[in-house]
Design an enzyme around this catalytic site. Structure first.
Site, mmCIF file in Angstrom:
data_model
loop_
_atom_site.group_PDB
_atom_site.id
_atom_site.type_symbol
_atom_site.label_atom_id
_atom_site.label_comp_id
_atom_site.label_asym_id
_atom_site.label_seq_id
_atom_site.Cartn_x
_atom_site.Cartn_y
_atom_site.Cartn_z
ATOM 1 N N ASP A 29 1.219 -1.473 0.183
ATOM 2 C CA ASP A 29 -0.466 0.220 -0.103
ATOM 3 C C ASP A 29 1.089 1.562 0.387
ATOM 4 O O ASP A 29 0.913 2.143 -1.108
ATOM 5 C CB ASP A 29 -0.397 -0.460 1.529
ATOM 6 C CG ASP A 29 -0.790 0.009 2.230
ATOM 7 O OD1 ASP A 29 0.544 -0.480 2.412
ATOM 8 O OD2 ASP A 29 -1.279 0.117 3.418
ATOM 9 N N SER A 60 -12.897 4.747 26.978
ATOM 10 C CA SER A 60 -12.618 3.549 26.566
ATOM 11 C C SER A 60 -12.304 2.999 27.324
ATOM 12 O O SER A 60 -12.577 2.298 28.397
ATOM 13 C CB SER A 60 -11.445 3.341 24.843
ATOM 14 O OG SER A 60 -10.353 2.614 26.182
ATOM 15 N N ALA A 121 -3.452 -7.519 16.690
ATOM 16 C CA ALA A 121 -3.275 -9.087 16.118
ATOM 17 C C ALA A 121 -3.108 -8.483 14.503
ATOM 18 O O ALA A 121 -3.258 -10.075 13.667
ATOM 19 C CB ALA A 121 -5.105 -9.738 16.357
ATOM 20 N N SER A 124 -5.892 -4.650 12.509
ATOM 21 C CA SER A 124 -5.970 -2.657 11.861
ATOM 22 C C SER A 124 -7.666 -2.515 12.972
ATOM 23 O O SER A 124 -7.873 -2.037 13.356
ATOM 24 C CB SER A 124 -6.773 -2.138 11.021
ATOM 25 O OG SER A 124 -6.183 -1.421 10.844
ATOM 26 N N GLU A 158 -2.902 8.847 10.953
ATOM 27 C CA GLU A 158 -1.956 7.863 11.869
ATOM 28 C C GLU A 158 -0.858 8.259 11.526
ATOM 29 O O GLU A 158 0.227 7.525 12.109
ATOM 30 C CB GLU A 158 -2.493 6.541 11.101
ATOM 31 C CG GLU A 158 -2.373 5.244 11.523
ATOM 32 C CD GLU A 158 -2.732 3.669 12.289
ATOM 33 O OE1 GLU A 158 -2.287 3.300 12.185
ATOM 34 O OE2 GLU A 158 -3.767 3.775 12.015
ATOM 35 N N ASP A 170 -5.537 0.274 4.899
ATOM 36 C CA ASP A 170 -7.009 -0.268 6.155
ATOM 37 C C ASP A 170 -7.523 0.459 6.502
ATOM 38 O O ASP A 170 -8.869 -0.267 6.618
ATOM 39 C CB ASP A 170 -5.602 -0.344 7.592
ATOM 40 C CG ASP A 170 -4.515 -1.059 7.615
ATOM 41 O OD1 ASP A 170 -4.755 -1.989 6.965
ATOM 42 O OD2 ASP A 170 -3.525 -1.342 8.773
#
Length: 380
Positions: A29, A60, A121, A124, A158, A170
């Site tokens: 990408d 959260s 993991a 994303s 990001e 992603d």
């Protein structure tokens, strides 16, 4: 922990966005290449309520003791963002800086994040936060931005607010995904096409093996691979490795040191594997892509050197027990592998992988199935 427990009142709306599995096309990408991800039925939810001032407060379920973190819209700056909350604050900042949104008259939000996307993991979990929040802020602020623009906003956040040098795959998968389909994305033009996976009709499922070996894109391994790709493109005189064909590899080998050449060879051949997988899905269906998945894993293991023994064992064990194909997925250095398996063989293959990890003395993996699902949406 819930929104009501943290903030003392009920949220106004709920948005959600999925994690993703990349069927094939790893590290292509950010080289302007091709990728083939799909959104999964593991989602991150964002419960949100508007505020009357210009403050964004975020909390959260995975930071239950940290309490809400606050930042004013007047103080949006990556230097003021830290930890997981940067994935939320960074979106507001990127909407202004990358998409040109005028936030001068906007009010803030209370935001509560919950998720069943496994962290670390390679599925994303970060993009799932970014995309749900980006869609929510865009709707609630009435910015009128389309989903491809929001994918760029998420990537910009990001890269520059979080500090992870990732590509746009992603966010594109999380925003553009559809049920039982993959998103064929040209990362240079951002042109997309939805390609039927047709797993259900073929009696197949995607088994995810989360090795529980955690990785972090903001650390050195990912950046080193990206630097190698940029070096290779510079030496070869092309804007990006997307512009190098498989037939150009002998020349590349003459010009590059061995390590850089192997990094380049992975990207060039992986781009071709994505194109071959799209064609094969369209012409023959999902049962015919197994060898392409295996070749992708071998390239990541040997040329790009981003696999780990746990990932290799997951792939080898799945194949030895009847999988159609298997590969590591995600940025590497840990994370997850995927295996394309017959539905009736799923439990047997999962058990075999778990037993193999135990025999090798590894942590017990988290093994589960995922299905291609709809992208980011407003849920309530």
């Amino acid at each position: 922990m819930t929104f009501q427990q943290v903030f003392g009142y009920e949220p106004a709306v709920r948005y959600s966005a999925p994690g993703r599995v990349n069927l094939i096309g790893e590290h292509t990408d950010y080289n302007d290449g091709y990728v083939l991800p799909f959104a999964i039925d593991r989602r991150t939810t964002s419960d949100i309520a508007p505020r009357e001032d210009r403050v964004i407060r975020v909390a959260s379920s995975f930071d239950p003791e940290g309490g809400p973190v606050s930042l004013s819209l007047d103080d949006l700056d990556p230097a003021r963002m830290d930890g997981w909350s940067a994935y939320v604050f960074g979106i507001a900042w990127a909407l202004r800086e990358q998409a040109g949104a005028d936030l001068s008259e906007r009010t803030g939000f209370d935001v509560f994040i919950d998720s069943d996307v496994p962290v670390g993991a390679g599925l994303s979990s970060s993009a799932a936060i970014e995309c749900g929040v980006a869609l929510a802020f865009t709707d609630l602020w009435e910015l009128g931005l389309d989903r491809k623009t929001l994918a760029r906003v998420g990537q910009y956040s990001e890269n520059h607010a979080v500090g992870a040098p990732t590509g746009i795959m992603d966010q594109s998968a999380s925003l553009l995904g559809e049920q039982d389909a993959v998103v064929f994305l040209d990362c240079r033009t951002l042109d997309t096409a939805v390609v039927d996976l047709a797993l259900e009709a073929n009696g197949l499922e995607v088994l995810v093996v989360d090795t529980r070996v955690e990785h972090a894109h903001a650390t050195g391994g990912y950046k080193a691979r990206r630097d190698s790709c940029e070096k290779g493109a510079q030496v070869l005189g092309v804007p990006a490795l997307r512009d190098v064909a498989v037939d150009d590899l002998p020349r590349a080998q003459e010009l590059l040191d061995d390590e850089t050449f192997r990094r380049v060879r992975h990207i060039v051949t992986e781009d071709q594997r994505v194109l071959d997988t799209v064609r094969t899905l369209r012409e023959q269906g999902p049962r015919a892509i197994g060898e392409l998945l295996l070749a992708s894993h071998a390239s990541m293991r040997d040329d790009f050197e981003i696999s780990v023994p746990e990932l290799d064992l997951a792939v080898e064990t799945a194949m030895a027990n009847g999988a159609v194909g298997a590969r590591m997925t995600g940025g590497g250095f840990g994370g997850a592998a995927i295996a394309l398996v017959d539905r009736e063989a799923r439990d047997r293959i999962a058990a075999a992988v778990t037993a193999a990890f135990a025999a090798a003395g590894y942590h017990e993996p988290n093994v589960f199935t995922v299905h291609a699902a709809q992208g980011a949406r407003r849920d309530a």
